[in-house]
Design an enzyme around this catalytic site. Structure first.
Site, PDB file in Angstrom:
ATOM      1  CB  CYS A   1      18.843  11.188  -4.914  1.00  0.00           C
ATOM      2  SG  CYS A   1      20.903  11.153  -5.921  1.00  0.00           S
TER       3      CYS A   1
ATOM      4  CB  SER B   1      11.721   7.020   5.446  1.00  0.00           C
ATOM      5  OG  SER B   1      10.751   5.483   5.011  1.00  0.00           O
TER       6      SER B   1
ATOM      7  CD  GLU C   1       8.086  -3.899   6.956  1.00  0.00           C
ATOM      8  OE1 GLU C   1       8.233  -3.103   5.576  1.00  0.00           O
ATOM      9  OE2 GLU C   1       9.390  -2.816   7.254  1.00  0.00           O
TER      10      GLU C   1
END
Length: 202
Positions: free
Chosen positions: A191, A14, A97
């Site tokens: 998803c 992302s 992270e």
């Protein structure tokens, strides 16, 4: 006066790291701030002492101070040494992270109380779709100290927004009871419809 927290959350792929590096560079270039970039030892992207985005079109990489994920407090000495070297305060600290960092909430709160702005990027959920480390706890610090929360977007291969990080081991979905950290795994954003977790108890 306390610092502000900018939190970047999302699944794998992302562009969280790319966004972290973009903001760090903006602060350096336009605000004239000194930004200290930190990397926990469990981060395997890039080489030692480097924070690197997987996005080839993003802000590629920056040198970073690497620290043991189990002990972020060791970084305080490096911050002090850096300030002595540059002759001014380190205005901003960027941590990639963040989900790997133990004591993350208390460590970030300490930095904010010392008037450092803090940027943190990390996974909100682990491969089992449960909160990863202390990342979601940091939303309280944004509420209390000010700043922003950015939900970094990823997309499933079907085109729907991906909320989950699908772990694959030799191309197959990892089982629920596999270790949270393990070598040889890879990830895809998925998803809810296409997220698969064999052996999930509920």
């Amino acid at each position: 006066m306390a610092g502000k927290l900018e939190l970047m959350l999302g699944p794998m792929r992302s562009n969280k790291t790319a966004e972290l590096l973009r903001r760090a560079e903006m602060r350096r270039q336009y605000a004239g701030q000194y930004v200290l970039v930190l990397k926990p030892s469990d981060d395997t992207k890039g080489g030692p002492g480097v924070v690197e985005s997987r996005n080839p079109n993003g802000h590629g990489k920056m040198d970073a101070i690497e620290f043991r994920s189990s002990d972020p407090w060791q970084v305080l000495e490096a911050i002090k040494d850096t300030e002595q070297k540059i002759g001014k305060r380190v205005e901003c600290i960027a941590i990639d992270e963040g989900q790997f960092v133990e004591d993350l909430f208390l460590f970030i709160k300490f930095l904010l109380d010392k008037n450092h702005d803090v940027l943190v990027a990390g996974l909100d959920l682990d491969f089992r779709a449960v909160p990863f480390g202390e990342m979601l706890n940091l939303t309280w610090l944004v509420s209390a100290y000010g700043g922003s929360i950015t939900e970094c977007m990823a997309y499933c291969s079907c085109g729907t927004r991906a909320l989950y990080s699908q772990r694959l081991i030799e191309g197959q979905p990892a089982r629920y009871d596999s270790p949270v950290k393990m070598p040889g795994d890879s990830y895809e954003p998925r998803c809810a419809e296409h997220f698969i977790l064999p052996g999930r108890p509920h």
